[in-house]
Design a protein around this motif. Sequence first.
Motif, PDB file in Angstrom:
ATOM      1  N   GLU A   1      -0.559  10.215   0.186  1.00 54.12           N
ATOM      2  CA  GLU A   1      -0.121   9.513   1.535  1.00 54.12           C
ATOM      3  C   GLU A   1      -1.461   8.707   2.110  1.00 54.12           C
ATOM      4  O   GLU A   1      -2.494   8.765   1.930  1.00 54.12           O
ATOM      5  N   VAL A   2      -1.002   7.930   3.223  1.00 52.88           N
ATOM      6  CA  VAL A   2      -1.752   7.001   3.593  1.00 52.88           C
ATOM      7  C   VAL A   2      -1.812   7.111   5.142  1.00 52.88           C
ATOM      8  O   VAL A   2      -0.614   7.397   5.878  1.00 52.88           O
TER       9      VAL A   2
ATOM     10  N   ALA B   1       0.936   3.882  -2.662  1.00 53.54           N
ATOM     11  CA  ALA B   1       0.787   5.284  -2.654  1.00 53.54           C
ATOM     12  C   ALA B   1       1.836   6.381  -3.017  1.00 53.54           C
ATOM     13  O   ALA B   1       1.589   7.432  -3.472  1.00 53.54           O
TER      14      ALA B   1
ATOM     15  N   ALA C   1       0.834  -1.298  -0.002  1.00 49.00           N
ATOM     16  CA  ALA C   1      -0.026  -0.010   0.051  1.00 49.00           C
ATOM     17  C   ALA C   1       0.871   1.154  -0.200  1.00 49.00           C
ATOM     18  O   ALA C   1       0.594   2.286  -0.702  1.00 49.00           O
ATOM     19  N   LEU C   2       1.757   1.270   0.867  1.00 49.12           N
ATOM     20  CA  LEU C   2       2.736   2.551   0.688  1.00 49.12           C
ATOM     21  C   LEU C   2       3.433   2.721  -0.411  1.00 49.12           C
ATOM     22  O   LEU C   2       3.718   3.739  -0.985  1.00 49.12           O
TER      23      LEU C   2
END
Length: 152
Positions: free
Chosen positions: A31-32, A25, A21-22
């Motif tokens: 940003e998460v 992103a 996910a990062l």
Amino acid sequence: GPSPEGGDPQGVCVDTRIKLALEAAQAAGVEVAFQIETTLSADETLENAKYLVEKYGKSPAVFKAKGGHPVFFIHESGLGDIEEWREVLVAKSALAPGEGLGGRSVKGVFVGLWKRPSDGMVLSEAGFDAFYTLYAHKSYTFGSTPTKWRTM
């Protein structure tokens, strides 16, 4: 929650998913923020946040509030023991000044979920930094009802 072994209580390998996910992103330029389910105690929830800060806090894809601290949305925070949350978010601050945001052992901004009318008092007394509403359906909960927002 996250653990060095990478699995959560349900056996999901969260480290792999968070890393992916990062990466996605960062590639997309967004940003998460982390949302932590509170099926654990307040102390264990804070330990999960600490793990996330240590493992992922330096990532440019982690959403950080002013001051550079990661933001944690704590789901069902109003259901926990208010005294336990206060101990974790406020009382420990007085015992260990300078060890984090507001003296906390974990540098982060903790945002509690406001669902019920009483959650505002609970979140404030427990030491949360802010609140959020989660449900998009109008009137699904007190917190998701736009006509209640002024009083919140």
